[in-house]
Design a protein around this motif. Structure first.
Motif, short mmCIF file in Angstrom:
data_model
loop_
_atom_site.label_atom_id
_atom_site.label_comp_id
_atom_site.label_asym_id
_atom_site.label_seq_id
_atom_site.Cartn_x
_atom_site.Cartn_y
_atom_site.Cartn_z
N UNK A 154 45.28 11.98 119.15
CA UNK A 154 45.60 10.54 119.09
C UNK A 154 44.65 10.14 117.89
N UNK A 155 43.24 10.36 117.89
CA UNK A 155 42.52 9.83 116.76
C UNK A 155 43.21 10.37 115.55
N UNK A 156 43.45 11.56 115.43
CA UNK A 156 43.83 12.22 114.19
C UNK A 156 45.01 11.65 113.77
N UNK A 157 46.01 11.30 114.79
CA UNK A 157 47.21 10.56 114.32
C UNK A 157 46.99 8.88 113.73
N UNK A 158 46.21 8.55 114.34
CA UNK A 158 45.82 7.15 114.02
C UNK A 158 45.13 7.05 112.49
N UNK A 159 44.13 8.09 112.26
CA UNK A 159 43.89 8.10 110.83
C UNK A 159 44.77 8.48 109.90
N UNK A 160 45.81 9.38 110.41
CA UNK A 160 46.92 9.68 109.26
C UNK A 160 47.67 8.52 109.16
N UNK A 209 49.06 4.23 104.93
CA UNK A 209 48.94 2.85 104.61
C UNK A 209 48.33 2.30 103.17
N UNK A 210 47.48 3.02 102.85
CA UNK A 210 46.55 3.02 101.53
C UNK A 210 47.35 3.06 100.43
N UNK A 211 46.93 2.20 99.37
CA UNK A 211 47.85 2.25 97.86
C UNK A 211 47.60 3.49 97.22
N UNK A 212 46.46 3.99 97.58
CA UNK A 212 46.12 5.37 96.78
C UNK A 212 46.93 6.49 97.44
N UNK A 213 47.17 6.27 98.60
CA UNK A 213 47.84 7.48 99.29
C UNK A 213 49.30 7.30 99.10
N UNK A 214 49.74 6.00 99.02
CA UNK A 214 51.33 5.84 98.38
C UNK A 214 51.68 6.39 97.07
N UNK A 215 50.80 5.94 96.08
CA UNK A 215 50.73 6.28 94.69
C UNK A 215 50.63 7.73 94.37
N UNK A 216 49.81 8.13 95.31
CA UNK A 216 49.56 9.63 95.20
C UNK A 216 50.88 10.50 95.43
N UNK A 275 45.58 16.62 96.51
CA UNK A 275 45.15 15.31 96.29
C UNK A 275 45.56 14.57 97.49
N UNK A 276 46.69 14.68 97.72
CA UNK A 276 47.28 13.74 98.94
C UNK A 276 46.54 14.20 100.19
N UNK A 277 46.19 15.48 100.30
CA UNK A 277 45.37 15.95 101.54
C UNK A 277 43.81 15.25 101.40
N UNK A 278 43.34 15.24 100.25
CA UNK A 278 42.18 14.55 100.19
C UNK A 278 42.19 13.15 100.58
N UNK A 279 43.44 12.33 100.36
CA UNK A 279 43.27 10.94 100.82
C UNK A 279 42.99 11.09 102.13
#
Length: 133
Positions: free
Chosen positions: A9-15, A20-27, A60-64
């Motif tokens: 559950x913690x891992x799902x919340x972190x994902x 929701x991060x802009x860097x994630x969406x753009x990556x 890079x997406x994994x690194x985010x």
């Protein structure tokens, strides 16, 4: 079982937070554009450096995700992310010069990688600041 379930559950919340991060969406957009634009490059290029570039964008997406979930190693993950995005940006420039990508596509990718680098450097600065408090 309860502890394992809580960790999941913690891992799902972190994902979900990372997504929701802009860097994630753009990556994620970078990954998508590289795949889309890769259809129109020659097979020799597509199955060589271009394929590596696409794989690196997925890393890079994994690194985010990793950076968002780890305060202890956040700067390390962001540094790796920055190196990958800089490498992709370099190859986009080379592909543009060699006319493997048309100008519009190369410009889109260049602007996107520049924006990603700005995000990453800002995230790195704020992470270093918060770890020194």
């Amino acid at each position: 079982d309860v502890i394992f379930s809580e960790l999941i559950n913690i891992n799902k919340k972190r994902r979900m937070l990372a997504e929701g991060l802009g860097i994630y969406k753009d990556t994620r957009l970078l990954c998508k554009l590289l795949l889309e634009y890769g259809r129109n490059v020659s097979k020799v290029v597509r199955f060589g450096i271009y394929e590596r570039m696409t794989e690196k964008s997925a890393r890079a997406l994994d690194l985010v995700y990793l950076a968002n979930g780890s305060m202890a190693r956040r700067v390390e993950y962001i540094d790796e992310y920055i190196m990958i995005i800089r490498e992709i940006r370099t190859f986009v420039g080379i592909f543009d010069e060699l006319a493997y990508l048309d100008v519009r596509k190369a410009t889109n990718l260049t602007k996107l990688t520049d924006r990603l680098l700005q995000f990453a450097y800002g995230w790195r600065r704020s992470s270093l600041g918060s770890s020194q408090r």
